[in-house]
Design a protein around this motif. Sequence first.
Motif: not given
Length: 393
Positions: A87-91
């Motif tokens: 996952l990306d931090p802003d997901d």
Amino acid sequence: MKLVFLIADGMGGWPLKELDNKTTLEAANTPNMDMLAGKGIVGCCRTVPPSMPPGSDVANMSLLGFDPSQYHTGRGPIEAAAQGLKLDPDDLVWRLNLVNLSELSTDGIMYDYSSGHISTDKSVPLVELLQKELGDDEFTFYPGIQYRHLLVHKGGGKKLESKLSIRPPHDLTDQSIALDIEEFGKSPLMDKLLRNAAKVLKDNGTKAVSIWPWGQGSPLILPDFNEKYSMKGAVVSAVDLIKGLGRASGLEVIDVTGATGLVDTNYAGKVDAALKFLEHGDFVFVHLEGADESGHMGSVKDKVTSIERFDAQVVGPLLEKYPLGSASYLVTCDHFTPIEIKTHDAEPVPFILANDTCEGSNLTSFSEKNAKSTGLMLDKGYELMQWVLNLTK
């Protein structure tokens, strides 16, 4: 000295008239826990901070020694950690239930948060179908087990959807969903997704008629358990919630064939897995879900049965292999799941700490009332782990 941490999820409850004003724990035959209570330290622990909802995510994070007010981001991110999703931090990660509703409107009623405890072999194809029909660059559906799945909203952590306040479906059994439908309606994106999903799920041959995204949050980051507590540890559970907490904190996650999270789970398999790990490990967190599920369903009989099986088929066999002279035992539940309300309550939970050095309480049984009577209260649940280690070194 080994530390064996045994959790009967949702075991705590309130007195019931049909049980002669006993709780399900008091009514259950639990000779092993009763013995441990008499020989150990008994008290209560507040696993849920006053400012947070009494979910298993919050409570079990506390029991593993992590302050949920600092580390908790949502239920979905914990279960995403269990699956090892990148996952990306802003997901934005949502827990996704398959549910049974009367209708997807403000007049709707939540019939069943679990779609009749839909089996994994029936639920996974439905989630895969949802991904095929509705998945895109923004939304991805990830199948899990039974009714528990995930929805990832790419970049959603910075959007309106991250602020939506959706109630857990297990809090809504036989209740109106009007407030939640209105909340989903604040996001045209989520409102459209729900209605399209209902069309995809129509006439699928199961009780699953709708999706229910909830517990959304940003990716979970926890400290390393082994480094924090200087123990090599593992978790044994059927549910992704516990596996996610374990994986995020560097604990070994042990899968057990036939572990269902229900009354009929593979008790012997969980015990065998714990014993095998303890041959080389220091700490094992064994989690049983049956009492909680029975509480959500409002089944007194099943909840008593779950507690009795926990005592006879988990606590007992572990004590035979590792008696108090060779291991310390911490036995508790994460939260109450009273039959009357069919959901969680944040009341402090009863616990036992027993080893061959503890001064015994001399109690004759383990119960909510007896634990409260000792006057021992740990107000910050995340401090329980260190408190136990200080007494078992």
